[in-house]
Design a protein around this motif. Structure first.
Motif, PDB file in Angstrom:
ATOM      1  N   LEU A 151      -3.787  -3.571  -4.682  1.00  0.00           N
ATOM      2  CA  LEU A 151      -3.902  -2.113  -4.618  1.00  0.00           C
ATOM      3  C   LEU A 151      -5.171  -1.623  -5.308  1.00  0.00           C
ATOM      4  CD1 LEU A 151      -2.544   0.515  -3.713  1.00  0.00           C
ATOM      5  CD2 LEU A 151      -1.307   0.536  -5.898  1.00  0.00           C
ATOM      6  N   ALA A 152      -5.513  -2.208  -6.441  1.00  0.00           N
ATOM      7  CA  ALA A 152      -6.710  -1.766  -7.164  1.00  0.00           C
ATOM      8  C   ALA A 152      -7.969  -2.004  -6.339  1.00  0.00           C
ATOM      9  CB  ALA A 152      -6.814  -2.497  -8.503  1.00  0.00           C
ATOM     10  N   LEU A 157       0.812  -1.218   0.000  1.00  0.00           N
ATOM     11  CA  LEU A 157       0.000   0.000   0.000  1.00  0.00           C
ATOM     12  C   LEU A 157       0.845   1.267   0.000  1.00  0.00           C
ATOM     13  CD1 LEU A 157      -2.840  -0.933   2.549  1.00  0.00           C
ATOM     14  CD2 LEU A 157      -2.778  -1.244   0.055  1.00  0.00           C
ATOM     15  N   ASP A 179       2.101   2.988  -2.300  1.00  0.00           N
ATOM     16  CA  ASP A 179       1.711   4.007  -3.277  1.00  0.00           C
ATOM     17  C   ASP A 179       0.538   4.848  -2.779  1.00  0.00           C
ATOM     18  OD1 ASP A 179       3.669   3.311  -5.044  1.00  0.00           O
ATOM     19  OD2 ASP A 179       2.370   2.139  -6.363  1.00  0.00           O
ATOM     20  N   LEU A 180      -0.246   4.287  -1.856  1.00  0.00           N
ATOM     21  CA  LEU A 180      -1.370   5.016  -1.266  1.00  0.00           C
ATOM     22  C   LEU A 180      -0.973   5.745   0.010  1.00  0.00           C
ATOM     23  CD1 LEU A 180      -4.376   2.526  -1.503  1.00  0.00           C
ATOM     24  CD2 LEU A 180      -4.158   4.722  -2.650  1.00  0.00           C
ATOM     25  N   ARG A 219     -11.617   2.220  -0.833  1.00  0.00           N
ATOM     26  CA  ARG A 219     -11.426   3.549  -0.263  1.00  0.00           C
ATOM     27  C   ARG A 219     -12.393   4.557  -0.893  1.00  0.00           C
ATOM     28  NH1 ARG A 219      -6.652   5.252   2.120  1.00  0.00           N
ATOM     29  NH2 ARG A 219      -6.516   7.056   0.716  1.00  0.00           N
ATOM     30  N   GLU A 220     -12.606   4.455  -2.178  1.00  0.00           N
ATOM     31  CA  GLU A 220     -13.548   5.374  -2.850  1.00  0.00           C
ATOM     32  C   GLU A 220     -14.957   5.211  -2.278  1.00  0.00           C
ATOM     33  OE1 GLU A 220     -13.324   4.605  -7.005  1.00  0.00           O
ATOM     34  OE2 GLU A 220     -11.230   5.289  -7.185  1.00  0.00           O
ATOM     35  N   GLU A 236      -8.076   0.541  -3.500  1.00  0.00           N
ATOM     36  CA  GLU A 236      -8.454   1.874  -3.998  1.00  0.00           C
ATOM     37  C   GLU A 236      -9.966   1.972  -4.208  1.00  0.00           C
ATOM     38  OE1 GLU A 236      -5.833   2.096  -7.391  1.00  0.00           O
ATOM     39  OE2 GLU A 236      -4.579   3.580  -6.382  1.00  0.00           O
ATOM     40  N   LYS A 237     -10.557   0.923  -4.760  1.00  0.00           N
ATOM     41  CA  LYS A 237     -12.006   0.896  -4.977  1.00  0.00           C
ATOM     42  C   LYS A 237     -12.747   0.952  -3.642  1.00  0.00           C
ATOM     43  CE  LYS A 237     -15.617  -1.783  -7.298  1.00  0.00           C
ATOM     44  NZ  LYS A 237     -15.906  -3.000  -8.091  1.00  0.00           N
TER      45      LYS A 237
END
Length: 202
Positions: A187-188, A40, A42-43, A194-195, A191-192
């Motif tokens: 990660l993808a 994580l 990159d986040l 988190r959105e 990210e979803k």
């Protein structure tokens, strides 16, 4: 401090945790396959796979011991123990409320979305007479609640109980999210997730 009881060797808790974290921080392809976590970084800066595994170990260790989180990494400075910088990073993220490695990962994935995230939030019946469960994570002020659902949540009795918990939280205007393993695989997916949670937090 080390001791020996019969043929069993033992160490004090600080030494034990230090060696556990030192082991986690060593590259091991076989362990990485068995113990898969996303990177994580990159986040969130610093949340590499090694750091995440270290936090999972520390959370579980503190939870099992019933301790408050260790704040001083100097107590982990023992021979052949963990690197102090790594220890400081791990201890800074430790939360004794995490009851599973996946709960730890979920917290790390979303804790920067809004202030006030708490673990193990009690959920009561309407009359306050009975504790139904504890919410894994949530923002009480925003009434956003997260549960990590392992395989046992597929059982009928557990599903029935989960429905009661959902009704109790929604009755007060709560938004409830049930997270599964697929939401945290890479990660993808994170990210979803988190959105979705960020949208609920407004």
């Amino acid at each position: 401090m080390q001791g020996k009881l019969g043929e069993v060797r033992f160490t004090d808790p600080d030494t034990t945790l230090s060696h556990m974290l030192a082991t986690v921080n060593l590259p091991d392809e076989a362990r990485s396959r068995r113990w898969s976590v996303p990177d994580l970084s990159d986040l969130r800066a610093g949340l590499t796979q090694e750091v995440i595994r270290g936090i999972q170990v520390s959370d579980a260790f503190h939870q099992a011991r019933g301790w408050e989180a260790t704040k001083d990494e100097s107590v982990l400075r023992v021979p052949c123990g963990v690197d102090p910088l790594f220890a400081g990073t791990v201890l800074g993220w430790t939360d004794v409320g995490a009851e599973s490695p996946q709960e730890t990962l979920l917290r790390l994935a979303v804790s920067d979305l809004a202030p006030g995230l708490r673990s193990q939030i009690p959920v009561w019946t309407d009359d306050g007479s009975k504790l139904l469960t504890s919410c894994d994570l949530g923002w009480e002020e925003e009434k956003v609640y997260l549960f990590y659902d392992g395989a046992h949540h597929l059982q009928r009795a557990q599903r029935n109980h989960d429905s009661k918990v959902l009704a109790a939280l929604q009755r007060n205007g709560g938004r409830v999210f049930r997270i599964v393993a697929e939401d945290l695989t890479d990660l993808a997916a994170v990210e979803k997730l988190r959105e979705t949670v960020a949208e609920a937090l407004g």
